[in-house]
Design a protein around this motif. Structure first.
Motif, PDB file in Angstrom:
ATOM      1  N   SER A  81       8.092   7.222  -5.236  1.00 56.36           N
ATOM      2  CA  SER A  81       9.500   6.818  -5.273  1.00 56.36           C
ATOM      3  C   SER A  81       9.702   5.349  -4.883  1.00 56.36           C
ATOM      4  N   LEU A  82       8.676   4.731  -4.310  1.00 58.02           N
ATOM      5  CA  LEU A  82       8.776   3.317  -3.945  1.00 58.02           C
ATOM      6  C   LEU A  82       8.233   2.384  -5.026  1.00 58.02           C
ATOM      7  N   ARG A  83       7.805   2.926  -6.141  1.00 51.92           N
ATOM      8  CA  ARG A  83       7.288   2.095  -7.228  1.00 51.92           C
ATOM      9  C   ARG A  83       8.442   1.571  -8.072  1.00 51.92           C
ATOM     10  N   THR A  84       9.165   0.642  -7.490  1.00 54.79           N
ATOM     11  CA  THR A  84      10.328   0.058  -8.156  1.00 54.79           C
ATOM     12  C   THR A  84      10.297  -1.461  -8.011  1.00 54.79           C
ATOM     13  N   PRO A  85      11.086  -2.144  -8.813  1.00 57.54           N
ATOM     14  CA  PRO A  85      11.178  -3.601  -8.644  1.00 57.54           C
ATOM     15  C   PRO A  85      11.707  -4.005  -7.262  1.00 57.54           C
ATOM     16  N   ILE A  86      12.511  -3.152  -6.654  1.00 58.99           N
ATOM     17  CA  ILE A  86      13.029  -3.450  -5.319  1.00 58.99           C
ATOM     18  C   ILE A  86      11.887  -3.563  -4.318  1.00 58.99           C
ATOM     19  N   SER A  87      10.874  -2.746  -4.455  1.00 58.80           N
ATOM     20  CA  SER A  87       9.711  -2.817  -3.564  1.00 58.80           C
ATOM     21  C   SER A  87       9.018  -4.165  -3.676  1.00 58.80           C
ATOM     22  N   VAL A  88       8.942  -4.687  -4.883  1.00 55.86           N
ATOM     23  CA  VAL A  88       8.341  -6.000  -5.090  1.00 55.86           C
ATOM     24  C   VAL A  88       9.197  -7.069  -4.416  1.00 55.86           C
ATOM     25  N   SER A 109       0.832  -1.211   0.000  1.00 58.66           N
ATOM     26  CA  SER A 109       0.000   0.000   0.000  1.00 58.66           C
ATOM     27  C   SER A 109       0.859   1.250   0.000  1.00 58.66           C
ATOM     28  N   LEU A 110       1.899   1.246   0.815  1.00 60.41           N
ATOM     29  CA  LEU A 110       2.821   2.377   0.865  1.00 60.41           C
ATOM     30  C   LEU A 110       3.528   2.554  -0.469  1.00 60.41           C
ATOM     31  N   SER A 111       3.904   1.438  -1.083  1.00 67.31           N
ATOM     32  CA  SER A 111       4.581   1.497  -2.378  1.00 67.31           C
ATOM     33  C   SER A 111       3.678   2.061  -3.472  1.00 67.31           C
ATOM     34  N   ILE A 112       2.392   1.826  -3.367  1.00 64.08           N
ATOM     35  CA  ILE A 112       1.454   2.372  -4.347  1.00 64.08           C
ATOM     36  C   ILE A 112       1.293   3.873  -4.151  1.00 64.08           C
TER      37      ILE A 112
END
Length: 75
Positions: free
Chosen positions: A37-44, A30-33
């Protein structure tokens, strides 16, 4: 899987680490959405590691609970 009772004891014990990992994963996603800046493959990858770690942690927790619940069945 030795009995229905052991199955229930193990799953009941594994519920806590599984729920904690699942909750953290949902919050992180939810935070990544929300945070661009958190919308990266690292977040996944972070979400995956947290979720899989919770699942793997639940295995020894379940085994310990089953062993404590039925000590007379041990060889």
């Amino acid at each position: 899987m030795s009995s229905d009772a052991a199955w229930r004891v193990g799953h009941r014990a594994a519920l806590r680490p599984t729920m904690i990992a699942g909750t953290i994963t949902v919050l992180w996603c939810s935070l990544s959405i929300v945070v661009g800046s958190l919308r990266t493959p690292i977040s996944v990858l972070v979400a995956t590691v947290v979720l899989v770690s919770g699942a793997l942690l639940s295995i020894p927790v379940a085994h310990r609970a089953v062993r404590r619940a039925a000590p007379e069945e041990q060889p």
